[in-house]
Design an enzyme around this catalytic site. Structure first.
Site, short mmCIF file in Angstrom:
data_model
loop_
_atom_site.label_atom_id
_atom_site.label_comp_id
_atom_site.label_asym_id
_atom_site.label_seq_id
_atom_site.Cartn_x
_atom_site.Cartn_y
_atom_site.Cartn_z
N ARG A 287 0.85 -1.21 0.00
CA ARG A 287 0.00 0.00 0.00
C ARG A 287 0.87 1.25 0.00
O ARG A 287 0.82 2.09 0.90
CB ARG A 287 -0.95 0.02 1.20
N GLU A 338 1.37 -8.05 1.52
CA GLU A 338 2.78 -8.24 1.87
C GLU A 338 3.28 -9.67 1.63
O GLU A 338 4.03 -10.24 2.42
CB GLU A 338 3.04 -7.81 3.31
N ILE A 344 1.48 -11.25 -6.75
CA ILE A 344 0.89 -10.28 -7.66
C ILE A 344 1.65 -10.35 -8.98
O ILE A 344 2.88 -10.26 -9.00
CB ILE A 344 0.98 -8.86 -7.06
N TYR A 548 7.36 11.85 8.74
CA TYR A 548 8.53 11.00 8.54
C TYR A 548 9.60 11.40 9.54
O TYR A 548 10.01 12.56 9.60
CB TYR A 548 9.07 11.24 7.13
#
Length: 628
Positions: A287, A338, A344, A548
């Site tokens: 994501r 994950e 994928i 961050y």
């Protein structure tokens, strides 16, 4: 090595020319370029020049970030330079960086920590081989490798503890037994079916840039572990210009995807800090979020269709529509999975014409709180540029220390605004002032309107324009900052970054409280030197923002630097949760943050995740152990 290996070029597809030819499938929409907007290549973000090859170690560092030839390094005069040729900073000298590192973190040039240049491959754990699986897999024509270096390179991501271990010449106790290189979706279907038949553990890998221990093999795994390297699946399969869609194989690396799309006048606009080395499949699996999400959206906003091969079969929707109401969205099981449910293979994304206009900017604020207030109003007024990022004072000073010799410490920033005017007339205190960097993209008229609106809002919070050069330079520095951790390692410094999302009314308090908690925990851990604890707001939303954090300290005198660092980060994470923040905004969970899942969602939610796993993968074929 399987005999099929010799029939496949080691440089296969990953060392193609910049303009790779795109072959649309016959039944898919044909590629039409007549109405594509043309744009100078100089305006396309191209931080790197080559793709990741089959042999990663030929191009990328084993125990550090990025390209082998790119690093911060002390020259013979004791001044830090940046080597290589792939970045604007390459070859430049930064005379202020060493003094800044001495003052901020306490490094000394004669107190170093050398890394092991070459790991003794004879000490690599012997592979667990399932002969029946290997024999059946070899019949498919897929490349298979049990080479120790291939296994080692794909056994880790980029967390502090993983790289610290490699620098000492050591490895994780358990690493992959073999590496498999599928070439397309059908190969993955065959691979997963064989893994189910022979009870093989599969761990997918894309660019390998994970910072959550997601690629670490569970130590108690007794089955053969096959890591599935997706980077040979790197093609744009087709582009539908009318509906602005592109179907892309999941192993493509970000910089290659943008470069290939740019050749036909399109882009996704998805630019995570790791875009040079991370893959499309990794973006979906974690994501991910990009620096320009205000215009282009996060990965979940770009995603229209995705195929994931699970032990139960292929999980996907049967149509490609912008939205539908047909029960829970299946994509939400894939996004953020994950590597725990399947692999994928193909992703259909929204694409857009390359922007006609691209402009940088920057704003200086008297303090961090004023900057946060400005960013909040910009977000609420829906006039945010493609990227708007606010650095705190320490990061602002750090940015000045990174300026090359040719620029001088105050040349383009403080001198350009007249230092005297800023600090005396306007009353800005250099110890508190901070800066926001801006990137505007799109239609020239819209960009002009956004610029006007943003600077007018900034003025309400004592924000003053600081020039386009500083905005562009601050944006591009994003791609080289990750290289600083390696030179820190060389001088006994451990450092890491972590992020969170938080409501607007708690941003300032959370930043202050987390920094305070970091400093207190460093004292508790016996850190004897100055601690660098800094933050920036990187993405904004109506209801909050992503923050961050960067943390670094010199570890001389500590018995176990990694253990001490983890204690500090865990304390910071506890503080984040106590202040209403999330465990992650875009890095994901992996194994690093599993302990916080029960504090993030309810027991019923955790049970739901486990139930989906049990149905799709009852034998735990995808046994990475991530998430829960």
């Amino acid at each position: 090595m399987n005999p099929a290996t010799n029939q496949i070029s080691k440089e296969k597809a990953r060392l193609d020319t910049i303009a790779r030819h795109i072959q649309p499938k016959a039944e898919k929409p044909k590629l039409v370029t007549s109405t594509c907007i043309s744009m100078s290549n100089e305006n396309i973000v191209k931080p790197g020049i080559r793709s990741i090859p089959r042999k990663r170690e030929e191009v990328l560092k084993l125990h550090g970030w990025g390209y082998n030839d790119s690093q911060f390094k002390m020259n013979e005069k004791g001044v830090i330079t940046f080597t290589g040729s792939k970045y604007k900073l390459s070859g430049m000298v930064m005379p202020q960086l060493r003094p800044w590192m001495t003052e901020t973190i306490g490094i000394e040039v004669d107190e170093t920590s050398e890394s092991i240049k070459n790991i003794d491959l004879s000490k690599i754990p012997k592979p667990i081989v399932n002969e029946e699986f290997t024999n059946e897999l070899s019949k498919t024509g897929m490349e298979i490798s049990t080479d120790p270096m291939d296994r080692l390179v794909r056994s880790h991501g980029h967390t502090l503890e993983e790289l610290f271990l490699l620098r000492k010449g050591e490895t994780n106790k358990r690493i992959p037994d073999m590496i498999v290189f599928p070439r397309n979706h059908d190969d993955v279907v065959k691979l997963v079916a064989l893994a189910v038949r022979y009870n093989i553990c599969l761990i997918p890998i894309g660019g390998g840039t994970t910072v959550t221990l997601a690629l670490v093999c569970p130590e108690n795994e007794e089955r053969c572990i096959a890591t599935v390297d997706m980077t040979q699946m790197n093609q744009i399969l087709w582009v539908d210009e009318k509906n602005l869609l592109a179907r892309i194989e999941a192993g493509i690396i970000g910089q290659d995807l943008e470069r290939d799309l740019a050749a036909i006048g399109l882009c996704t606009g998805h630019e995570p800090d790791s875009m040079e080395f991370s893959s499309l499949g990794g973006w979906v699996a974690t994501r991910a979020s990009g620096m320009k999400k205000n215009v282009y959206g996060n990965i979940e906003d770009l995603l229209v269709h995705v195929r994931m091969v699970t032990p139960r079969g292929v999980l996907e929707k049967n149509c490609m529509v912008p939205r539908m109401s047909a029960g829970p969205d299946l994509h939400q099981f894939i996004l953020g999975s994950e590597g725990t449910l399947g692999i994928i293979t193909e992703v259909t994304l929204r694409v857009r014409p390359l922007p006609e206009c691209q402009r940088y900017g920057s704003i200086v604020f008297p303090n961090f709180a004023r900057g946060v207030e400005c960013l909040r109003e910009v977000a609420l007024n829906r006039c945010a540029p493609a990227s708007i990022r606010l650095m705190d004072n320490q990061q602002f000073r750090f940015g000045q220390a990174l300026k090359p010799e040719s620029e001088g410490i105050f040349s383009s920033f403080i001198d350009g605004m007249k230092k005297f005017y800023v600090t005396k007339i306007k009353g800005y205190d250099p110890a508190n002032m901070c800066v926001a960097t801006l990137l505007f993209e799109g239609d020239p008229t819209v960009v002009a309107q956004q610029e006007k609106a943003v600077y007018e809002i900034a003025a309400k919070y004592q924000g003053m324009p600081a020039g386009e050069d500083n905005g562009q330079r601050g944006y591009m520095l994003t791609f080289v900052i990750a290289y600083l951790r390696d030179i820190g390692f060389d001088y006994e410094v451990v450092s890491e970054s972590f992020e969170t999302s938080v409501p607007w009314d708690r941003v300032t308090d959370l930043c202050r409280n987390v920094k305070d908690r970091i400093h207190h925990e460093c004292i508790n851990q016996g850190v004897r030197y100055p601690v660098m604890s800094t933050c920036r707001v990187t993405q904004t939303y109506d209801a909050g923002a992503c923050v961050y954090f960067y943390l670094a300290f010199k570890y001389r005198g500590l018995a176990d630097p990694v253990k001490s660092y983890l204690a500090v980060e865990n304390a910071a994470r506890d503080e984040i949760l106590a202040n209403g923040g999330s465990i992650s905004h875009h890095h994901g969970v992996g194994k690093l943050r599993k302990q916080y899942m029960s504090r993030t969602v309810t027991d019923a939610a955790v049970g739901t995740i486990k139930s989906v796993k049990e149905y799709l993968d009852p034998r735990n074929i995808f046994g990475s152990g991530n998430l829960v």
